[in-house]
Every structure is written in structure tokens, then in C-alpha cells.
Write a protein that holds these residues in place. Sequence first.
Motif, short mmCIF file in Angstrom:
data_model
loop_
_atom_site.label_atom_id
_atom_site.label_comp_id
_atom_site.label_asym_id
_atom_site.label_seq_id
_atom_site.Cartn_x
_atom_site.Cartn_y
_atom_site.Cartn_z
N THR A 4 24.11 -14.95 46.60
CA THR A 4 23.35 -15.45 45.45
C THR A 4 23.75 -16.89 45.16
O THR A 4 24.92 -17.19 44.93
CB THR A 4 23.59 -14.59 44.20
OG1 THR A 4 23.18 -13.24 44.46
CG2 THR A 4 22.81 -15.13 43.01
N ILE A 5 22.77 -17.78 45.20
CA ILE A 5 22.98 -19.16 44.79
C ILE A 5 22.96 -19.20 43.27
O ILE A 5 21.98 -18.76 42.64
CB ILE A 5 21.88 -20.08 45.36
CG1 ILE A 5 21.90 -20.07 46.89
CG2 ILE A 5 22.05 -21.51 44.84
CD1 ILE A 5 20.72 -20.79 47.52
N VAL A 6 24.02 -19.69 42.68
CA VAL A 6 24.10 -19.82 41.22
C VAL A 6 23.98 -21.29 40.86
O VAL A 6 24.77 -22.12 41.33
CB VAL A 6 25.42 -19.23 40.66
CG1 VAL A 6 25.46 -19.38 39.14
CG2 VAL A 6 25.55 -17.76 41.05
N ILE A 7 22.99 -21.60 40.03
CA ILE A 7 22.74 -22.97 39.59
C ILE A 7 22.94 -23.04 38.08
O ILE A 7 22.50 -22.15 37.35
CB ILE A 7 21.30 -23.39 39.95
CG1 ILE A 7 21.10 -23.39 41.46
CG2 ILE A 7 20.96 -24.76 39.36
CD1 ILE A 7 19.65 -23.46 41.89
N GLY A 58 31.81 -24.55 43.25
CA GLY A 58 30.66 -25.07 43.96
C GLY A 58 30.63 -26.58 43.95
O GLY A 58 31.67 -27.24 43.93
N ALA A 59 29.41 -27.13 44.00
CA ALA A 59 29.22 -28.58 44.01
C ALA A 59 28.87 -29.06 42.61
O ALA A 59 27.94 -28.56 41.98
CB ALA A 59 28.10 -28.95 44.98
N TYR A 60 29.61 -30.04 42.14
CA TYR A 60 29.42 -30.64 40.82
C TYR A 60 28.63 -31.93 41.03
O TYR A 60 29.11 -32.87 41.64
CB TYR A 60 30.80 -30.91 40.21
CG TYR A 60 30.83 -31.52 38.83
CD1 TYR A 60 29.69 -31.80 38.09
CD2 TYR A 60 32.07 -31.83 38.24
CE1 TYR A 60 29.76 -32.34 36.82
CE2 TYR A 60 32.15 -32.37 36.97
CZ TYR A 60 31.00 -32.64 36.27
OH TYR A 60 31.07 -33.19 35.01
N LEU A 61 27.39 -31.94 40.54
CA LEU A 61 26.52 -33.10 40.70
C LEU A 61 26.69 -34.01 39.48
O LEU A 61 26.07 -33.79 38.43
CB LEU A 61 25.06 -32.66 40.86
CG LEU A 61 24.71 -32.01 42.20
CD1 LEU A 61 25.17 -30.55 42.26
CD2 LEU A 61 23.22 -32.08 42.48
N VAL A 62 27.55 -34.99 39.62
CA VAL A 62 27.98 -35.78 38.47
C VAL A 62 26.93 -36.80 38.03
O VAL A 62 27.02 -37.33 36.92
CB VAL A 62 29.32 -36.49 38.74
CG1 VAL A 62 30.44 -35.48 38.92
CG2 VAL A 62 29.22 -37.40 39.97
N VAL A 69 25.94 -26.47 41.58
CA VAL A 69 25.32 -25.52 42.50
C VAL A 69 26.43 -24.79 43.26
O VAL A 69 27.24 -25.43 43.95
CB VAL A 69 24.38 -26.22 43.51
CG1 VAL A 69 23.82 -25.20 44.50
CG2 VAL A 69 23.25 -26.94 42.79
N LEU A 70 26.46 -23.48 43.11
CA LEU A 70 27.39 -22.64 43.86
C LEU A 70 26.58 -21.89 44.91
O LEU A 70 25.86 -20.93 44.61
CB LEU A 70 28.09 -21.67 42.91
CG LEU A 70 29.06 -20.65 43.53
CD1 LEU A 70 30.12 -21.33 44.38
CD2 LEU A 70 29.70 -19.81 42.45
N TRP A 71 26.66 -22.35 46.15
CA TRP A 71 25.85 -21.80 47.25
C TRP A 71 26.81 -21.24 48.29
O TRP A 71 27.38 -21.97 49.09
CB TRP A 71 25.00 -22.92 47.84
CG TRP A 71 24.00 -22.52 48.87
CD1 TRP A 71 23.81 -21.28 49.41
CD2 TRP A 71 23.04 -23.39 49.50
NE1 TRP A 71 22.79 -21.31 50.33
CE2 TRP A 71 22.30 -22.59 50.40
CE3 TRP A 71 22.76 -24.74 49.39
CZ2 TRP A 71 21.29 -23.14 51.19
CZ3 TRP A 71 21.75 -25.28 50.16
CH2 TRP A 71 21.01 -24.48 51.05
N PRO A 72 27.02 -19.93 48.28
CA PRO A 72 28.00 -19.32 49.19
C PRO A 72 27.75 -19.69 50.64
O PRO A 72 26.62 -19.62 51.14
CB PRO A 72 27.80 -17.82 48.96
CG PRO A 72 27.26 -17.71 47.57
CD PRO A 72 26.38 -18.92 47.40
N GLY A 73 28.81 -20.13 51.30
CA GLY A 73 28.71 -20.51 52.69
C GLY A 73 28.24 -21.92 52.94
O GLY A 73 28.23 -22.37 54.09
#
Length: 480
Positions: free
Chosen positions: A277-280, A64-68, A333-337
Motif C-alpha cells: 500500500t502506497i501511503v501519501i 518514506g520520501a519527504y517532499l520538502v 510518499v511511503l511507497w514500499p520497495g
Amino acid sequence: MRSVLYAFFIVFCLVITPGMQTAQAASQPNILFLFTDDQAPWALGKSGHPHAKTPHIDQIFQNGAYLVNSFTTTPVCSPSRASLITSRYGSELGITDWLHPRTEPELGLKPDTVTWVKLLNDAGYRTGLIGKWHLGLLDKQHPTQFGYDYFMGFRSGGNVPKDPTLEVNGKDQKLKGLLPDILVDDAIRFISQESAKPFMLSLHFRAPHTRWLPVADEDWAPFKDLDPQIPNPDYPDLNTKRVKQMTREYLASVASVDRNVGRLLETLKQLNLDKNTIVIFSSDHGYNMGHNGIWHKGNGHWVLNHNPPATKNIPKGQRPNMYDNSIRVPTAVLWPGVTKSGQIVKGTVSNVDWFPTLLEMAQVDLPENLTIRGTSFVPLLKQADVTDWDNDFYAEYSTKHQSHTHMRMYRTPEWKLIRDFLNPERDELYHLTTDPQESKNLIHSHDPHVKEIRDQLHQKILSNMKSVNDPVLKQAEQGS
């Protein structure tokens, strides 16, 4: 005739409902919000720690997206959690330090406080909180008063890693087993329930908060004989032996979370929920482990062989702080699509931003005339061309238990100013570009450029204090 029609209606519902569930699932994603306690941003394999065992958490960060540059407004449990759920600062809510169950048993979120959980629940989400609350002990402060349909966990901040006492179906019960495993067992039950509604589950681990041990044998095995690298072994008079022992135990506790995160991710796959499912993954604040000579978080403790003497408001052994290691939180945040594998988000975000972000993710409108302090960072997750994103960050922490301070902080990507309006001799200024470890305090620098920066950031602090009607503002203005 009525019985025939009723039977037809039942059959119709049985036939149509699965399709309706599918349509609804396609329009509103499930949300799994994994929230750890005292999680250092450096204590992950993905962030480069040489000893961290976090393959499952790393999956979320990698896929997903890594918010550094993700931060918390207050580097301690209760006010951070309050800001997360309300998009307000602790000073606005009357929660400026961790809630002490003995000295302030009635303090907590006010019953009329609006939360994003309540708004998602009103919009049709099945909502649950499993684990730590720490925003009030009274029934009027119960999680179910703020939008959660379901709660299993503990209202206070403290618990034990093995055989914990938890609230189950409204009653406290002593359960057998390891706390992270018990919480995730219940989370799997919640996720697995058949429902026409999308779910939003907040899973609040207590690990890796102390006490770190015991953990499962498999979580302890990689660390029990480890001679770990520590961040600054040459720090003057550092108690290296103690830092190494705490590092072993801390990383084992992190590993216990990771193993359980793996169980959850596998459950989503088995139930065919992973595509919607959005995984945070995030935490309430960061952590220090020998960094700058301290351990713990914003209410840090010296870890030296000989601690500095006490001052009027700071007991011996205490080091209240707003170091980056305390205010930065590991966030993905792993937000499919939507999010992409390997995506790095460099824009500065904080826990007050979750409120509008989650509403936008769930396609729920933000109510008019509702005061929130955050900004949705969905554009950053969608990799939109955001050219005017504000990367400055304001934070606050008034300690009142181990020490007494009124710390207010303003951070840019280049500079950080911390003012302690109760103890002005503790003011700090760091040039983050050249000194990311925050080891050289420039507050008394005579360099004209540095003095100009200090004055500019001071005005930024005052401006933010005014905007939230900070009760410390009058004292701050008098000291200017």
C-alpha cells in the motif's frame, strides 16, 4: 451434468481467487491518500516544530520520501482540490476561489471533467472518498460522477468537529462523535473489505480547519496549558495573546489527525496490507499563524491589535497573499520497495503533478490527447538521476469573497514575483535565498539586477497565463 459442472466452477473460484488476488495485489499497489485541510507545513514534529505532537504522521515522512518543496497552485480549498484531481488550473475550470454554498450553489466541477480517480477506477481499482469534497453540491457534481465507487462525507466545505452531519449511503445523517474519528472508522471499514481489486482511498480530513475544538481529551491535554513559541513575536503590533491561543487549538487539531493516522497505519499492518500500500500524506494548502502578521491561508486575515485600513478591493482585516506558508504543503510518499527511509526529495512539485504520478504508480496509461498541466515525479521518488528537473513554479489565485484580487505568481528557488493584476499596488517581489520569511518587498527596487529579475519573472507569468488561456490575461497585458 450442468449442476456438477456449476459446483466444480464454484469450488474452482474459491480455490483460485485468493491466489489471483495475491497476483493482482503484487502488480498493482493499493493507494491510501491522506489529505488534510489547512495543514501548515511547519506544524509537524518532522519539520521541526517544538510543540507539534505528530509521531504517526512523522512515521510516513521518516520511513518514506519527504517532499520538502511541495506546493499548491492555489492556496484555498476548492481550486486546490480541483487542481489535485484534474491536473488543471482553477482558472481553466472556472473555480478560482472556495465554493460558497449560498452565493454560488450551482458552481462546481463540470460533469465531463476527466480525473485520475476515474482512470484508476476504469483500470480496475476500487475507489472511495471519505470526508470533504467541496467541488460541487449538485448530484451531477457528486464524487461518484468522477470515478469514486464510494462516498461518505460532505459535499460542501463546512462542517463541525463534533456530532457532524454527513452523507451516508446517499442520505444526510447526524452522527455522534468527533469528526476525524468518524471518518477514520469508515476508512478502516473500507480498507478491511474483502475484494479482488486493489483499492484507492482518498481520506479527506477537515481538520485542522477551524473550528479546531473540541478534540479528544488526549489530543487537548498537551496543549491546554502550553505557552507556545510563535514564529515572530516581535512583529509590529502583533496580537500575541490571540496567536498563542490559536496555536494551542490548532496544534491540538493536528494531533487529532495524527492519532487517527496511527489507527490507519496499524490497520494496514494488522491486515498485512502495509507491504503493498502506497501511503501519501498531503494537504490542500498551507497555513499562517502569526507569520508576516497574519493567520489563515491565501485569503489571510491580519492578527494585529490594530489592522490596516481597508482599500477599494481589500476589506479591513484581510490580507490576501501567496506567501510560501500559504502555498507550501507538507507532503510525503511511503511507497514500499521504492522510496527509502529518510529520503529527502528537494525537487519542486505541485498538486497538478499528482495526476500523472498516481497513474504511473498504478501502472495505468495516460490517455492520449488529454490536457494535463502536471509532470510525474515518480523519477524523483525512485531517486533517478534527474538532472533537468524544472524547479520553477507557477500559481494563481483570484479571490472573490472577502476580497477581490487577481494574483498570479512565479517562483524559482531564489526569487518570487507576485502580481495582482486587479490591484497593482499590491505587487510583491522577494529574494527567497536571503529573505525566506518574505519580509522585505523588493518590487520597487532600483537595483538593475533586481529590476531585470522582476521583468524576467513577469514575462514568465504572462507566458503561463497564455498557456492556460487565463481569462485575466488581457487585463494583465494591458497593465504591462
